[in-house]
Motif scaffolding. Sequence first.
Motif, PDB file in Angstrom:
ATOM      1  N   TYR A  49       3.711  63.117 -22.608  1.00 38.10           N
ATOM      2  CA  TYR A  49       4.739  62.100 -22.381  1.00 38.10           C
ATOM      3  C   TYR A  49       4.775  61.111 -23.549  1.00 38.10           C
ATOM      4  CZ  TYR A  49       5.857  63.265 -17.501  1.00 38.10           C
ATOM      5  OH  TYR A  49       6.307  63.883 -16.367  1.00 38.10           O
ATOM      6  N   GLU A  72      15.341  62.751 -23.342  1.00 38.80           N
ATOM      7  CA  GLU A  72      15.952  63.818 -22.567  1.00 38.80           C
ATOM      8  C   GLU A  72      14.976  64.973 -22.348  1.00 38.80           C
ATOM      9  OE1 GLU A  72      19.952  66.685 -22.598  1.00 38.80           O
ATOM     10  OE2 GLU A  72      19.526  65.335 -24.274  1.00 38.80           O
ATOM     11  N   GLY A 115      12.465  64.263 -19.618  1.00 42.80           N
ATOM     12  CA  GLY A 115      13.006  64.520 -18.285  1.00 42.80           C
ATOM     13  C   GLY A 115      13.041  66.000 -17.950  1.00 42.80           C
ATOM     14  N   HIS A 116      13.428  66.833 -18.923  1.00 45.70           N
ATOM     15  CA  HIS A 116      13.472  68.283 -18.691  1.00 45.70           C
ATOM     16  C   HIS A 116      12.086  68.835 -18.384  1.00 45.70           C
ATOM     17  CE1 HIS A 116      17.615  68.384 -19.610  1.00 45.70           C
ATOM     18  NE2 HIS A 116      17.518  68.339 -20.932  1.00 45.70           N
ATOM     19  N   ALA A 135       9.483  67.143 -17.213  1.00 50.97           N
ATOM     20  CA  ALA A 135       9.030  66.622 -15.926  1.00 50.97           C
ATOM     21  C   ALA A 135       9.619  67.444 -14.778  1.00 50.97           C
ATOM     22  CB  ALA A 135       9.418  65.154 -15.787  1.00 50.97           C
ATOM     23  N   THR A 136      10.884  67.812 -14.913  1.00 50.96           N
ATOM     24  CA  THR A 136      11.526  68.652 -13.900  1.00 50.96           C
ATOM     25  C   THR A 136      10.849  70.015 -13.820  1.00 50.96           C
ATOM     26  OG1 THR A 136      13.656  67.556 -14.235  1.00 50.96           O
ATOM     27  CG2 THR A 136      13.702  69.734 -13.208  1.00 50.96           C
ATOM     28  N   ALA A 137      10.512  70.583 -14.985  1.00 54.77           N
ATOM     29  CA  ALA A 137       9.850  71.887 -15.019  1.00 54.77           C
ATOM     30  C   ALA A 137       8.472  71.821 -14.363  1.00 54.77           C
ATOM     31  CB  ALA A 137       9.718  72.371 -16.462  1.00 54.77           C
ATOM     32  N   CYS A 142       7.551  69.827 -11.968  1.00 60.20           N
ATOM     33  CA  CYS A 142       7.793  69.784 -10.517  1.00 60.20           C
ATOM     34  C   CYS A 142       8.066  71.185  -9.978  1.00 60.20           C
ATOM     35  CB  CYS A 142       8.969  68.867 -10.192  1.00 60.20           C
ATOM     36  SG  CYS A 142       8.643  67.115 -10.447  1.00 60.20           S
ATOM     37  N   GLU A 143       8.843  71.974 -10.727  1.00 72.72           N
ATOM     38  CA  GLU A 143       9.154  73.341 -10.304  1.00 72.72           C
ATOM     39  C   GLU A 143       7.900  74.217 -10.320  1.00 72.72           C
ATOM     40  OE1 GLU A 143      11.394  76.677  -9.062  1.00 72.72           O
ATOM     41  OE2 GLU A 143      11.587  74.500  -8.866  1.00 72.72           O
ATOM     42  N   ARG A 181       6.035  73.432  -7.230  1.00 76.32           N
ATOM     43  CA  ARG A 181       6.704  73.997  -6.061  1.00 76.32           C
ATOM     44  C   ARG A 181       6.403  75.488  -5.935  1.00 76.32           C
ATOM     45  NH1 ARG A 181      10.878  76.885  -4.405  1.00 76.32           N
ATOM     46  NH2 ARG A 181      11.465  77.447  -6.547  1.00 76.32           N
ATOM     47  N   GLN A 204       7.429  79.026 -16.389  1.00 80.20           N
ATOM     48  CA  GLN A 204       8.365  77.974 -16.000  1.00 80.20           C
ATOM     49  C   GLN A 204       8.466  76.832 -16.997  1.00 80.20           C
ATOM     50  OE1 GLN A 204      10.140  78.703 -13.167  1.00 80.20           O
ATOM     51  NE2 GLN A 204      11.476  77.114 -13.946  1.00 80.20           N
ATOM     52  N   THR A 244      11.904  75.579 -20.226  1.00 79.40           N
ATOM     53  CA  THR A 244      12.550  74.299 -20.505  1.00 79.40           C
ATOM     54  C   THR A 244      13.327  74.338 -21.816  1.00 79.40           C
ATOM     55  OG1 THR A 244      10.754  73.140 -19.367  1.00 79.40           O
ATOM     56  CG2 THR A 244      12.119  71.837 -20.857  1.00 79.40           C
TER      57      THR A 244
END
Length: 287
Positions: free
Chosen positions: A100, A110, A113-114, A116-118, A120-121, A124, A153, A157
């Motif tokens: 980070y 940007e 953020g991408h 961080a989303t990855a 989380c995935e 999951r 995953q 990104t």
Amino acid sequence: MNSYSIADATKPYTEYDMIRDHTELPELPNFRTQLLYAFLNKSPAAGQQSELYALVASLAQMGLDTHDLVAETNDRKEKKEARSRQLKVLAGDYFSSRFYQLLAQAGQVEMTGHMATAICEVNRLKMNMYTRIRQWKMTADEYMQQAVSIKMQLFLTFSRLLEGMKPNSWPDMLHGYTSCEVLLDELRRIERGNDLRSGWAFWHLLQIGTKEEKKQLKNGESDPGKLRTLLHKYNVRATLLQMLDAQFNQLSDKIRQFDSDKLAGELHRIGDPFARAIAASRALEEV
């Protein structure tokens, strides 16, 4: 930055005496990181950031993999074990914080953020996998598919930066290399003879074993020695080797289709460990 300097660039963030002396860390995601750098370095949209992206992807993946090493329970209360567990948690958090920081310093809001989303995935997908494992709903094929998907995953990104190079080439090549990586990891797991109950071989045996063998596997009655006997009985190592050989051949065919000889050469070099592992395993079987 070449394959050596990618690994070298992570050393200031991973090589600390406190961590090295009191706990172990996972291996760097070398195959995926080298592959990412090779593609980014050829992309007009990302060439100037290829070193940064390869570094932060490596650190982010290290953070995820380090947390995976934390034991599910804290039954062992010895000071050494407790310290090792605590350091794994802290080290994983540290690696995540540094990726980070590096992106923030470079003004890559940007991309932060991408990624961080990855992450989380990834978490999951892991939870879904663990749930199916606990419910005994996992098959060997599904285990392999999910293990590959989880490892891919974070690196997916960067697909948006590589779309102009060749349609679908990045996700396709990433899937091929990651599949080979997972298969090689599973072969090494068998060779080490430890942690056999959490890999592809266990779920494979659970599908093809006798009723009594399946019962023993489910009840956790098979000690490592009995598991090794089953692995030998069903020739599981040879099955994995055949899977790796077939996957690597498919990957090699796709590499030969690239227009860039330089990129194709780099991709072949990255895949050399797979070729060597296949050759070494074949030689061992012939002895």
